[in-house]
Enzyme design. Structure first.
Site, PDB file in Angstrom:
ATOM      1  N   TYR A   1     -33.538 -36.226 -10.518  1.00 22.00           N
ATOM      2  CA  TYR A   1     -32.444 -35.264 -10.707  1.00 22.00           C
ATOM      3  C   TYR A   1     -32.979 -33.859 -10.492  1.00 22.00           C
ATOM      4  O   TYR A   1     -33.971 -33.469 -11.117  1.00 22.00           O
ATOM      5  CB  TYR A   1     -31.858 -35.395 -12.121  1.00 22.00           C
ATOM      6  CG  TYR A   1     -30.729 -34.423 -12.385  1.00 22.00           C
ATOM      7  CD1 TYR A   1     -29.519 -34.531 -11.700  1.00 22.00           C
ATOM      8  CD2 TYR A   1     -30.873 -33.378 -13.307  1.00 22.00           C
ATOM      9  CE1 TYR A   1     -28.481 -33.631 -11.928  1.00 22.00           C
ATOM     10  CE2 TYR A   1     -29.842 -32.480 -13.534  1.00 22.00           C
ATOM     11  CZ  TYR A   1     -28.648 -32.609 -12.839  1.00 22.00           C
ATOM     12  OH  TYR A   1     -27.624 -31.713 -13.069  1.00 22.00           O
TER      13      TYR A   1
ATOM     14  N   ASP B   1     -40.454 -30.334  -9.126  1.00 26.32           N
ATOM     15  CA  ASP B   1     -39.361 -29.842  -9.963  1.00 26.32           C
ATOM     16  C   ASP B   1     -39.865 -29.859 -11.404  1.00 26.32           C
ATOM     17  O   ASP B   1     -39.931 -30.902 -12.047  1.00 26.32           O
ATOM     18  CB  ASP B   1     -38.132 -30.743  -9.784  1.00 26.32           C
ATOM     19  CG  ASP B   1     -36.953 -30.278 -10.636  1.00 26.32           C
ATOM     20  OD1 ASP B   1     -37.174 -29.479 -11.572  1.00 26.32           O
ATOM     21  OD2 ASP B   1     -35.831 -30.722 -10.375  1.00 26.32           O
TER      22      ASP B   1
ATOM     23  N   LYS C   1     -35.093 -23.889 -17.882  1.00 21.57           N
ATOM     24  CA  LYS C   1     -35.137 -24.243 -19.315  1.00 21.57           C
ATOM     25  C   LYS C   1     -36.067 -23.331 -20.138  1.00 21.57           C
ATOM     26  O   LYS C   1     -35.677 -22.246 -20.512  1.00 21.57           O
ATOM     27  CB  LYS C   1     -35.479 -25.728 -19.470  1.00 21.57           C
ATOM     28  CG  LYS C   1     -34.438 -26.627 -18.734  1.00 21.57           C
ATOM     29  CD  LYS C   1     -34.478 -28.060 -19.174  1.00 21.57           C
ATOM     30  CE  LYS C   1     -33.668 -28.990 -18.287  1.00 21.57           C
ATOM     31  NZ  LYS C   1     -32.272 -29.156 -18.620  1.00 21.57           N
TER      32      LYS C   1
HETATM   33  C1  PLP Z   1     -35.567 -31.939 -13.499  1.00 14.88           C
HETATM   34  C2  PLP Z   1     -34.370 -31.037 -13.466  1.00 14.88           C
HETATM   35  N1  PLP Z   1     -34.180 -30.247 -12.389  1.00 14.88           N
HETATM   36  C3  PLP Z   1     -33.138 -29.399 -12.317  1.00 14.88           C
HETATM   37  C4  PLP Z   1     -32.215 -29.316 -13.332  1.00 14.88           C
HETATM   38  C5  PLP Z   1     -31.056 -28.380 -13.224  1.00 14.88           C
HETATM   39  O1  PLP Z   1     -31.191 -27.316 -14.083  1.00 14.88           O
HETATM   40  P1  PLP Z   1     -29.878 -26.505 -14.565  1.00 14.88           P
HETATM   41  O2  PLP Z   1     -29.118 -27.440 -15.453  1.00 14.88           O
HETATM   42  O3  PLP Z   1     -30.417 -25.306 -15.248  1.00 14.88           O
HETATM   43  O4  PLP Z   1     -29.121 -26.164 -13.317  1.00 14.88           O
HETATM   44  C6  PLP Z   1     -32.361 -30.110 -14.467  1.00 14.88           C
HETATM   45  C7  PLP Z   1     -31.396 -30.033 -15.575  1.00 14.88           C
HETATM   46  O5  PLP Z   1     -31.448 -30.763 -16.533  1.00 14.88           O
HETATM   47  C8  PLP Z   1     -33.464 -31.004 -14.534  1.00 14.88           C
HETATM   48  O6  PLP Z   1     -33.638 -31.827 -15.582  1.00 14.88           O
END
Ligand code: PLP
Length: 434
Positions: A147, A242, A270
């Site tokens: 994700y 990521d 985060k």
């Molecule tokens: C691994 C990962 N990448 C990207 C995101 C996206 O971040 P945001 O919710 O701040 O757009 C998340 C959100 O939980 C995530 O867990």
């Protein structure tokens, strides 16, 4: 701590009713609790969240990850209050934004430069765009079940119900242009041989490979991330970690420090915003150069602008958070506390004779009701999802707030919280039945 659910207050009932009429599904995103368990947060302090009916929950959702220090940490609150008196946004350089960029570069092995965004989704989106500009190719490779936020390239094969043969992508959302399915190649996480085979065929069309170092809660097999590093280097393809979840959580330098593998670019979110909307792309200066407005007209230029990017209040909150995380022993302690909950839950499962396993990292893990080894997304499809939902609902009913598929640990959780949580987990496992 209230274990018995009190009756819903009239204020909360009115708020939920209004939410139901004004917000699609009465919620802010994809998560939705059963109507009888729905609640509205009134306040949060440390790891305790209180709702409008006066009920209290031990929080393992933690704002979906940012609240690694717990809610309303005094050092963060102080820094934010101080910044508020100087103004809240400028759309221009500010001292907190510059210092936060510097701190990220000091901490993170791959980070030579930083470009701020407001969300983690934007961070992965712009990391991919920068990689495309650098490599002069269009396609990207991601992993099934990974994700990376909710943009069109990210929402491919994150949660496919009946996955296709690799590397075909399946959109996870309506409304994504079908033409983009051809721009994203899907590979199996933790399967280096298949990745190698796919790269042998497709490397020349790829702009980037993006991976969650810990995919959702599935840990990388020994050598998987290092192997990805070697393969992408062999073909000159930028590797993007990521680190929206893992950044400043697994170690001060993120998963790249923790696993000892340095990518070319990384996306953060985060924790670096301290509970405010701030995220970032960080990485090699020669790739980050594409964001430099001075290259416009003379080289590949990546346009990336956001009204609140590098917001000074968020940057001040992030800096205050990172200062706490730099204190000696913080990571050892949070891993020990999380590890105790992880192993305590695994022991409960064994003692109760339940077919289940606890998977992840001590600060980020969950239970899966299956005995199939969880090495990739397809293995997670063997999880008894209905039973997990019953477990989550029973937890909530008994005063534990967790994500649908994740338990986050914060530096504010104590041994006493863990003991109390394990008692509720035991009850919830029994209530979730077989
Ligand atoms: C691994 C990962 N990448 C990207 C995101 C996206 O971040 P945001 O919710 O701040 O757009 C998340 C959100 O939980 C995530 O867990």
């Amino acid at each position: 701590m209230t274990l018995e659910r009190t009756l819903r207050s009239s204020e909360e009932a009115a708020l939920l009713d209004l939410a139901g009429r004004r917000l699609p599904g009465g919620v802010l995103g994809n998560a939705r609790y059963p109507d009888e368990l729905a609640f509205v947060v009134k306040s949060a302090q440390g790891v305790r969240v209180r709702d409008w009916s006066g009920r209290e929950y031990i929080d393992y959702l933690l704002g979906s990850g940012p609240m690694f220090l717990g809610h309303a940490h005094p050092a963060v609150t102080r820094a934010v209050m101080e910044q508020l008196t100087h103004g809240t946004t400028y759309f221009h350089l500010s001292e907190p934004a510059i210092q936060l960029a510097d701190e990220i570069c000091r901490a993170v092995p791959c980070a030579e430069q930083v470009r701020f965004t407001s969300t983690g989704s934007e961070a992965t989106f712009f990391a991919l765009r920068a990689a495309r500009a650098f490599r002069q190719r269009d396609k990207i490779m991601k992993f099934e079940g990974g994700y990376h936020g909710s943009h069109d390239y990210a929402l491919m094969s994150s949660t496919p119900k009946s996955p296709k043969a690799f590397p075909a992508a399946m959109p996870d959302s309506a409304g994504i242009p079908h033409v983009l399915e051809g721009e994203v190649l899907i590979a199996p996480y933790n399967d280096l041989a298949t990745v190698e085979g796919l790269l042998a065929v497709h490397a020349d069309s790829l702009a980037a490979v993006i991976v969650e170092p810990l995919q959702r809660v599935i840990p990388p097999r020994e050598g998987f991330l290092g192997g990805l590093r070697r393969l992408t280097q062999r073909y000159g393809i930028p590797l993007i970690f990521d680190e929206v979840v893992t950044g400043f959580r697994f170690a001060y330098g993120g998963a790249q420090e923790y696993y000892g593998v340095t990518p070319d670019l990384a996306a953060f979110g985060k924790i670096i915003g301290g509970g405010f909307p701030l995220a970032a792309v960080a990485g090699r200066a020669d790739i980050m150069k594409a964001f430099d407005p001075r290259v416009q007209g003379s080289g590949p230029f990546v346009s990336q602008v956001g009204t609140l990017n590098g917001n000074p209040v968020a940057a001040a909150a992030g800096l205050a958070t990172l200062a706490v995380l730099r204190q000696p022993g913080v990571y050892e302690r949070v891993r020990a506390v999380g590890g105790a909950l992880m192993s305590g839950l695994a022991d409960l499962v064994k003692r109760l004779g339940i077919v289940a396993q606890v998977v992840g990292h001590p600060t980020c893990f969950d239970i899966f009701f299956t005995d199939v080894p969880l090495v990739d997304y397809r293995a997670t499809l063997t999880n008894d999802a209905a039973r997990l939902r019953r477990f989550n609902d029973a937890c909530l009913k008994n005063g534990i707030l967790k994500g649908a598929t994740k338990i986050y640990i914060s530096c504010a959780h104590t041994e006493a919280d863990i003991a109390q949580t394990l008692a509720i987990f035991e009850q919830a496992l029994v209530e979730a039945g077989s």
